[in-house]
Design an enzyme around this catalytic site. Structure first.
Site, PDB file in Angstrom:
ATOM      1  N   ASP A  76      17.351  -7.450  -1.039  1.00 26.36           N
ATOM      2  CA  ASP A  76      18.081  -6.903  -2.192  1.00 26.36           C
ATOM      3  C   ASP A  76      19.305  -6.065  -1.809  1.00 26.36           C
ATOM      4  OD1 ASP A  76      16.025  -8.034  -3.634  1.00 26.36           O
ATOM      5  OD2 ASP A  76      14.905  -6.171  -3.832  1.00 26.36           O
ATOM      6  N   GLY A  80      16.972  -9.613  -6.495  1.00 26.30           N
ATOM      7  CA  GLY A  80      17.816  -8.435  -6.311  1.00 26.30           C
ATOM      8  C   GLY A  80      17.224  -7.170  -6.896  1.00 26.30           C
ATOM      9  N   GLU A 131      18.203 -11.169 -11.422  1.00 26.44           N
ATOM     10  CA  GLU A 131      16.911 -11.041 -12.132  1.00 26.44           C
ATOM     11  C   GLU A 131      16.795  -9.730 -12.920  1.00 26.44           C
ATOM     12  OE1 GLU A 131      13.566 -10.879  -9.437  1.00 26.44           O
ATOM     13  OE2 GLU A 131      14.417  -9.245  -8.265  1.00 26.44           O
ATOM     14  N   ARG A 152      20.804 -25.787 -18.754  1.00 22.25           N
ATOM     15  CA  ARG A 152      19.566 -25.823 -17.966  1.00 22.25           C
ATOM     16  C   ARG A 152      19.471 -24.570 -17.107  1.00 22.25           C
ATOM     17  NH1 ARG A 152      18.585 -29.368 -20.991  1.00 22.25           N
ATOM     18  NH2 ARG A 152      18.026 -31.539 -20.523  1.00 22.25           N
ATOM     19  N   GLY A 196      11.639  -1.604   2.705  1.00 25.42           N
ATOM     20  CA  GLY A 196      12.660  -1.359   1.696  1.00 25.42           C
ATOM     21  C   GLY A 196      12.520   0.031   1.089  1.00 25.42           C
ATOM     22  N   ASN A 197      12.902   0.157  -0.183  1.00 21.48           N
ATOM     23  CA  ASN A 197      12.937   1.486  -0.802  1.00 21.48           C
ATOM     24  C   ASN A 197      11.586   2.186  -0.880  1.00 21.48           C
ATOM     25  OD1 ASN A 197      15.653   2.187  -1.478  1.00 21.48           O
ATOM     26  ND2 ASN A 197      15.660   0.320  -2.709  1.00 21.48           N
ATOM     27  N   ARG A 220      26.932 -30.206 -17.948  1.00 21.80           N
ATOM     28  CA  ARG A 220      26.026 -29.191 -18.474  1.00 21.80           C
ATOM     29  C   ARG A 220      26.448 -27.791 -18.055  1.00 21.80           C
ATOM     30  NH1 ARG A 220      20.470 -32.237 -16.692  1.00 21.80           N
ATOM     31  NH2 ARG A 220      19.990 -33.186 -18.701  1.00 21.80           N
ATOM     32  N   GLU A 252       0.851  -1.207   0.000  1.00 19.63           N
ATOM     33  CA  GLU A 252       0.000   0.000   0.000  1.00 19.63           C
ATOM     34  C   GLU A 252       0.884   1.254   0.000  1.00 19.63           C
ATOM     35  OE1 GLU A 252      -3.582   0.563   0.221  1.00 19.63           O
ATOM     36  OE2 GLU A 252      -2.781   2.545  -0.200  1.00 19.63           O
TER      37      GLU A 252
END
Ligand code: F6P
Length: 368
Positions: free
Chosen positions: A165, A208, A260, A287, A140-141, A200, A105
């Site tokens: 993060d 993050g 990410e 993978r 957080g921010n 592999r 919110e």
């Protein structure tokens, strides 16, 4: 001249307080203070330890009254608050999530035609009616921005940075980060054996947001061969060559850790995109793993428990000393604080000369 400026400032304050419902110092002495505490934004390990730190210090050391506000700032709009006693704070130290609940919110967000409700005015009226002398905002921010606006509106606010993060500006570390890094490192450790067995390339995506802190720290701690973070540009040919060169040296598998927030094309997810490109570039079986919310869940590490406890205790000390409009911060080994309007709206990103990057590059780790 100074007198005129003083009266202008005084009038602005009164106009603001008239519009939004008042200036908030209700109960005068420390022992009679009523403080409200809320947690807002994404959860992370260590929040409950901070709630415990703030409230136990307030109740046992200062004799203050403490109220838990549910679901972040939404609880201030809905008057959803409960008194907290020492007994309510038992068992919180190692518990994940937040017992107060959280939401994203944002009461100061611009109103649209469909939402005519004046949320700031409602929230400020409720704070006044509840006779809360101070609001502790843990987040957080986004939360720091809202907390700064709340402080500008005349409310006594002390905020505490929390996020996996580690991107809140003004604090060296936020709690939650160490726990997330430890979970991600464990996951990377586990990928080594399966990558080696199948020869592999394994790509693992960690959280993050726009920062590469988790990828950098877990990638280095987990022995990643290639680490990609949003702060550094990457070249897919370079990444392909690194994997081919490793094979030439007899290293039949590679671990790629991606944040990410790295740039991709067509809105593709980081791991999906990088894995596809590597397979196309090298022809090696690749993978991908997206670690996701596991990084945010469960019990905090010992480091995070202690950081959260210290930040909580210092926040209450700041309230007792009347140091409002500030965010608690880890500065080296010490806990200090910075003005909220300095922290709000800025991101703490990884610097390209961070020691882990410098040392990693020297060892042959590819950063893109
Ligand atoms: O801010 C923490 C974080 O976990 C980010 O790393 C991630 O991008 C985001 O929250 C996702 O959270 P949600 O899905 O709850 O909005």
């Amino acid at each position: 001249m100074y007198l005129i400026i003083f009266f202008i400032l005084l009038s602005i304050t009164f106009i603001f307080s008239y519009l939004y419902g008042g200036i908030y110092v209700v109960n005068q002495t420390v022992e009679t203070m009523r403080i409200g505490i809320l947690t807002s934004g994404g959860d992370c390990p260590g929040i409950n330890a901070t709630i415990r730190g703030v409230c136990k210090t307030a109740i046992n050391h200062y004799g203050m009254e403490v109220y838990g506000i549910h679901s972040g700032f939404r609880g201030l709009l809905d008057n959803d608050i409960v008194p907290l006693t020492d007994k309510d704070l038992t068992g919180l130290l190692n518990m994940g999530g937040t017992v107060l609940g959280t939401s994203r919110e944002k009461p100061f967000k611009k109103r649209t035609s469909s939402t005519s409700e004046n949320k700031p005015a409602l929230m400020l009226k409720n704070i006044k009616n509840l006779q809360l002398d101070c609001i502790v905002c843990i987040g957080g921010n986004g939360t720091q921005k809202t907390a700064a606006k709340l402080a500008q509106a005349g409310v006594n606010v002390v905020s505490i940075p929390k996020t996996i993060d580690n991107d809140v500006w003004g604090t060296d570390f936020s709690f939650g980060f160490d726990s997330a890094v430890s979970i991600a490192t464990d996951a990377i450790d586990r990928l080594h054996s399966t990558a080696s067995s199948h020869q592999r390339v394994m790509v693992i995506e960690v959280m993050g947001h726009k920062a590469g802190w988790i990828a950098l720290h877990s990638g280095m701690a987990g022995g990643g061969d290639i680490i990609l973070i949003p702060e550094l540009e990457y070249n897919i040919h370079n990444i392909g060559n690194t994997i081919i060169e490793r094979l030439k040296k007899g290293k039949a598998y590679s671990i790629v850790v991606v944040a990410e927030g790295i740039k991709t094309v067509d809105g593709k997810k980081a791991a999906e995109y990088i894995a596809q490109e590597i397979e196309y570039e090298t022809g090696f079986e690749t993978r991908e793993t997206v670690l996701g919310y596991i990084q945010r869940g469960g019990s905090p590490t010992a480091f995070d428990r202690n950081l959260a406890t210290r930040m909580g205790g210092h926040a209450t000390e700041m309230i007792a000393n009347g140091q409002f409009g500030r965010m608690v911060a880890l500065q080296g080994d010490a806990i200090g604080s910075i003005p909220l309007d300095q922290a709000a709206g800025k991101l703490k990103l990884v610097n390209e000369d961070h020691d882990l990057i410098v040392q990693g590059k020297r060892m042959g780790i590819c950063f893109g």
